[in-house]
Design a protein around this motif. Sequence first.
Motif, PDB file in Angstrom:
ATOM      1  N   LYS A 262       6.898  -2.957 -10.319  1.00 12.66           N
ATOM      2  CA  LYS A 262       7.518  -4.129  -9.703  1.00 12.66           C
ATOM      3  C   LYS A 262       8.991  -4.255 -10.066  1.00 12.66           C
ATOM      4  CE  LYS A 262       6.659  -9.068  -9.042  1.00 12.66           C
ATOM      5  NZ  LYS A 262       5.787 -10.208  -9.428  1.00 12.66           N
ATOM      6  N   GLU A 263       9.360  -3.865 -11.279  1.00  9.54           N
ATOM      7  CA  GLU A 263      10.741  -4.005 -11.742  1.00  9.54           C
ATOM      8  C   GLU A 263      11.709  -3.111 -10.980  1.00  9.54           C
ATOM      9  OE1 GLU A 263       8.097  -3.620 -13.806  1.00  9.54           O
ATOM     10  OE2 GLU A 263       8.048  -5.798 -14.184  1.00  9.54           O
ATOM     11  N   ASP A 264      11.205  -2.071 -10.319  1.00  7.60           N
ATOM     12  CA  ASP A 264      12.084  -1.140  -9.613  1.00  7.60           C
ATOM     13  C   ASP A 264      12.441  -1.605  -8.204  1.00  7.60           C
ATOM     14  OD1 ASP A 264      12.302   0.890 -11.659  1.00  7.60           O
ATOM     15  OD2 ASP A 264      10.190   1.318 -11.275  1.00  7.60           O
ATOM     16  N   LEU A 265      11.864  -2.695  -7.762  1.00  9.47           N
ATOM     17  CA  LEU A 265      12.190  -3.280  -6.460  1.00  9.47           C
ATOM     18  C   LEU A 265      12.758  -4.670  -6.690  1.00  9.47           C
ATOM     19  CD1 LEU A 265      12.212  -3.326  -3.388  1.00  9.47           C
ATOM     20  CD2 LEU A 265       9.809  -4.051  -3.436  1.00  9.47           C
ATOM     21  N   PRO A 266      14.087  -4.851  -6.582  1.00  8.96           N
ATOM     22  CA  PRO A 266      14.700  -6.163  -6.829  1.00  8.96           C
ATOM     23  C   PRO A 266      14.061  -7.260  -5.983  1.00  8.96           C
ATOM     24  CG  PRO A 266      16.393  -4.475  -6.661  1.00  8.96           C
ATOM     25  CD  PRO A 266      15.088  -3.828  -6.262  1.00  8.96           C
ATOM     26  N   GLU A 267      13.730  -8.343  -6.631  1.00 10.57           N
ATOM     27  CA  GLU A 267      12.999  -9.416  -5.974  1.00 10.57           C
ATOM     28  C   GLU A 267      13.772 -10.027  -4.811  1.00 10.57           C
ATOM     29  OE1 GLU A 267      10.117 -12.054  -4.890  1.00 10.57           O
ATOM     30  OE2 GLU A 267       9.928 -10.379  -6.314  1.00 10.57           O
ATOM     31  N   GLU A 268      15.123 -10.052  -4.904  1.00 15.80           N
ATOM     32  CA  GLU A 268      15.884 -10.715  -3.842  1.00 15.80           C
ATOM     33  C   GLU A 268      15.854  -9.943  -2.530  1.00 15.80           C
ATOM     34  OE1 GLU A 268      19.468  -8.683  -6.054  1.00 15.80           O
ATOM     35  OE2 GLU A 268      17.458  -9.359  -6.596  1.00 15.80           O
ATOM     36  N   LEU A 269      15.385  -8.686  -2.550  1.00 19.24           N
ATOM     37  CA  LEU A 269      15.254  -7.917  -1.313  1.00 19.24           C
ATOM     38  C   LEU A 269      13.936  -8.204  -0.597  1.00 19.24           C
ATOM     39  CD1 LEU A 269      16.616  -4.413  -2.433  1.00 19.24           C
ATOM     40  CD2 LEU A 269      17.822  -6.198  -1.156  1.00 19.24           C
ATOM     41  N   VAL A 270      13.028  -8.845  -1.293  1.00 21.92           N
ATOM     42  CA  VAL A 270      11.695  -9.109  -0.743  1.00 21.92           C
ATOM     43  C   VAL A 270      11.653 -10.510  -0.145  1.00 21.92           C
ATOM     44  CG1 VAL A 270       9.225  -9.234  -1.242  1.00 21.92           C
ATOM     45  CG2 VAL A 270      10.676  -7.578  -2.467  1.00 21.92           C
ATOM     46  N   PHE A 271      11.196 -10.587   1.106  1.00 19.61           N
ATOM     47  CA  PHE A 271      11.006 -11.883   1.758  1.00 19.61           C
ATOM     48  C   PHE A 271       9.538 -12.282   1.625  1.00 19.61           C
ATOM     49  CE2 PHE A 271      14.872 -10.295   3.500  1.00 19.61           C
ATOM     50  CZ  PHE A 271      15.651 -11.412   3.789  1.00 19.61           C
ATOM     51  N   HIS A 272       9.300 -13.566   1.452  1.00 19.80           N
ATOM     52  CA  HIS A 272       7.935 -14.050   1.249  1.00 19.80           C
ATOM     53  C   HIS A 272       7.505 -14.917   2.428  1.00 19.80           C
ATOM     54  CE1 HIS A 272       7.462 -12.700  -2.967  1.00 19.80           C
ATOM     55  NE2 HIS A 272       8.778 -12.782  -2.948  1.00 19.80           N
ATOM     56  N   ILE A 273       6.384 -14.548   3.011  1.00 19.64           N
ATOM     57  CA  ILE A 273       5.812 -15.289   4.140  1.00 19.64           C
ATOM     58  C   ILE A 273       4.500 -15.902   3.684  1.00 19.64           C
ATOM     59  CG2 ILE A 273       4.910 -15.117   6.490  1.00 19.64           C
ATOM     60  CD1 ILE A 273       6.702 -12.661   6.857  1.00 19.64           C
ATOM     61  N   ASN A 274       4.331 -17.204   3.936  1.00 15.27           N
ATOM     62  CA  ASN A 274       3.109 -17.882   3.538  1.00 15.27           C
ATOM     63  C   ASN A 274       2.155 -17.945   4.726  1.00 15.27           C
ATOM     64  OD1 ASN A 274       1.247 -20.242   3.158  1.00 15.27           O
ATOM     65  ND2 ASN A 274       2.269 -20.271   1.178  1.00 15.27           N
ATOM     66  N   TYR A 275       1.014 -17.309   4.573  1.00 15.29           N
ATOM     67  CA  TYR A 275       0.027 -17.381   5.656  1.00 15.29           C
ATOM     68  C   TYR A 275      -1.365 -17.561   5.057  1.00 15.29           C
ATOM     69  CZ  TYR A 275      -1.996 -12.714   5.012  1.00 15.29           C
ATOM     70  OH  TYR A 275      -2.664 -11.625   4.524  1.00 15.29           O
ATOM     71  N   LEU A 276      -2.157 -18.414   5.685  1.00 15.93           N
ATOM     72  CA  LEU A 276      -3.516 -18.703   5.245  1.00 15.93           C
ATOM     73  C   LEU A 276      -3.568 -19.126   3.782  1.00 15.93           C
ATOM     74  CD1 LEU A 276      -5.521 -15.813   7.002  1.00 15.93           C
ATOM     75  CD2 LEU A 276      -5.098 -18.142   7.811  1.00 15.93           C
ATOM     76  N   GLY A 277      -2.501 -19.812   3.338  1.00 15.01           N
ATOM     77  CA  GLY A 277      -2.498 -20.348   1.988  1.00 15.01           C
ATOM     78  C   GLY A 277      -2.148 -19.362   0.902  1.00 15.01           C
ATOM     79  N   SER A 278      -1.771 -18.130   1.233  1.00 14.57           N
ATOM     80  CA  SER A 278      -1.412 -17.144   0.204  1.00 14.57           C
ATOM     81  C   SER A 278      -0.047 -16.541   0.510  1.00 14.57           C
ATOM     82  CB  SER A 278      -2.468 -16.040   0.122  1.00 14.57           C
ATOM     83  OG  SER A 278      -2.523 -15.318   1.331  1.00 14.57           O
ATOM     84  N   ASP A 279       0.565 -15.985  -0.514  1.00 18.98           N
ATOM     85  CA  ASP A 279       1.901 -15.420  -0.374  1.00 18.98           C
ATOM     86  C   ASP A 279       1.813 -13.979   0.111  1.00 18.98           C
ATOM     87  OD1 ASP A 279       4.846 -15.333  -0.957  1.00 18.98           O
ATOM     88  OD2 ASP A 279       4.170 -13.737  -2.288  1.00 18.98           O
ATOM     89  N   GLN A 280       2.628 -13.640   1.147  1.00 18.54           N
ATOM     90  CA  GLN A 280       2.670 -12.276   1.664  1.00 18.54           C
ATOM     91  C   GLN A 280       4.099 -11.765   1.594  1.00 18.54           C
ATOM     92  OE1 GLN A 280       0.247 -10.032   2.771  1.00 18.54           O
ATOM     93  NE2 GLN A 280       2.037  -8.711   2.644  1.00 18.54           N
ATOM     94  N   PRO A 281       4.404 -10.906   0.611  1.00 14.06           N
ATOM     95  CA  PRO A 281       5.760 -10.363   0.523  1.00 14.06           C
ATOM     96  C   PRO A 281       6.004  -9.307   1.590  1.00 14.06           C
ATOM     97  CG  PRO A 281       4.366  -9.398  -1.172  1.00 14.06           C
ATOM     98  CD  PRO A 281       3.531 -10.432  -0.464  1.00 14.06           C
ATOM     99  N   THR A 282       7.229  -9.209   2.081  1.00  9.89           N
ATOM    100  CA  THR A 282       7.570  -8.209   3.081  1.00  9.89           C
ATOM    101  C   THR A 282       8.967  -7.662   2.821  1.00  9.89           C
ATOM    102  OG1 THR A 282       7.907  -7.781   5.449  1.00  9.89           O
ATOM    103  CG2 THR A 282       8.356 -10.008   4.681  1.00  9.89           C
ATOM    104  N   PHE A 283       9.124  -6.359   2.975  1.00 10.96           N
ATOM    105  CA  PHE A 283      10.419  -5.694   2.768  1.00 10.96           C
ATOM    106  C   PHE A 283      10.528  -4.571   3.786  1.00 10.96           C
ATOM    107  CE2 PHE A 283      12.972  -2.673  -0.146  1.00 10.96           C
ATOM    108  CZ  PHE A 283      14.165  -3.088   0.417  1.00 10.96           C
ATOM    109  N   THR A 284      11.159  -4.873   4.919  1.00 12.92           N
ATOM    110  CA  THR A 284      11.343  -3.883   5.984  1.00 12.92           C
ATOM    111  C   THR A 284      12.704  -4.111   6.639  1.00 12.92           C
ATOM    112  OG1 THR A 284      10.284  -5.314   7.622  1.00 12.92           O
ATOM    113  CG2 THR A 284       8.866  -3.723   6.502  1.00 12.92           C
TER     114      THR A 284
END
Length: 463
Positions: A262-284
Amino acid sequence: MPEESMPKEAAYQVINDELMLDGNPRLNLASFVTTWMEPECDKLIMAAINKNYVDMDEYPVTTELQNRCVNMIAHLFHAPIGDNETAIGVGTVGSSEAIMLAGLAFKRKWQHRQKSQGKPFDKPNIVTGANVQVCWEKFARYFEVELKEVKLREGYYVMDPEKAVEMVDENTICVAAILGSTLTGEFEDVKRLNELLTKKNEETGWDTPIHVDAASGGFIAPFLYPDLEWDFRLPLVKSINVSGHKYGLVYAGVGWVIWRNKEDLPEELVFHINYLGSDQPTFTLNFSKGSSQIIAQYYQFIRLGFKGYKNIIGNCMENARVLREGLEKTGRFDILSKEVGVPLVAFALKDSTKYTVFQIADNLRRFGWIIPAYTMAPDAQHIAVLRIVIREDFSRALAERLISHVEEVLKEMDTLAAKTAETTATVDAAQRGKPAKKSEREIQEEVTQYWKRFVDRRRTGVC
């Protein structure tokens, strides 16, 4: 656009007739991309073709299948994943997008490190071999990173790890190694690179990492060469990309990038989408894309399993051996590809004074074979080669037929060259002075320059 509409049958026929003029994908030996899948998988692809993968709240199962694929690939590459952890990675349109994402992660981590130390962070660079695929040049240009290339040399057509580490400086965001060079299929020595770079990091206090471009070799090495250390078993390897649509055995349109942790992917590059009550990270880089290729990849994983992939890739290597030996028996070619690597055969003419590999490629077209002829990357660009890629749907029978066609073309071109030489000799005899005979190297360089001018004239757009 036409003013009026036409019947659907007519529209179909117009397009179908034009497409008949395309080459046969199975005879396209220039491409690494999969051209055949089982009918059951074709049905799954068609059933999901109207699903937009980005709609995660509507298609949560497809998202789950992607996550399962990421975990399977991460374990295949020996990622250090704990019992209660999930792998860090994402499905992409292909390895090009995967490389862009990995490069962005390296650039951002380097910038953070430079900022924390009060150092400039505006001139990042990346070290690669000159044999890298064009997507690395795109990354460097699009995201303003200097590309420092280790030049090739005759007889050595991959990145030299010693020279690569010499090029590394404080602004190097990563060194990119290739597991399966596009030019010859050869695996670069990632283990040696890791050793040399570790030593340099210890001496300088830097923390330069490695990315492995395993677009072609990532689904070969784990099955055929399990003891070869090139992946996350090496501490400096922080991310790996692989093409599902190559030896992952899926139709064009799917790639993967996996990070060590996890540390090798900077968190600020990951977008978080909330669906069905859970967090879904996306990086594309893209947004909408089809679900079909993700589903097809999962199908291949559970359908074939480890043994299935091993059998298929092993069969490809065996067919490559048959083809290589057949070409060697002609006595006309030098084989430049290695027996350990991607199942392909790259070969050059021993004597290019009578005709060239480009003429051979053109003559093989009349039999339906699409075989690329090209020159090597700097500083070996005077070497011109043919390359034949062996895929799952290329059988031994096709290999033997191709060998016979190559022999037929050689025979015809020998005859034509002899007639041309006879005509030339007659003309020369009528002249007082004869021009000096050119060396083979001079002829190869002339052919290279001619081919480059020919290609430039045919370019009609940015694609």
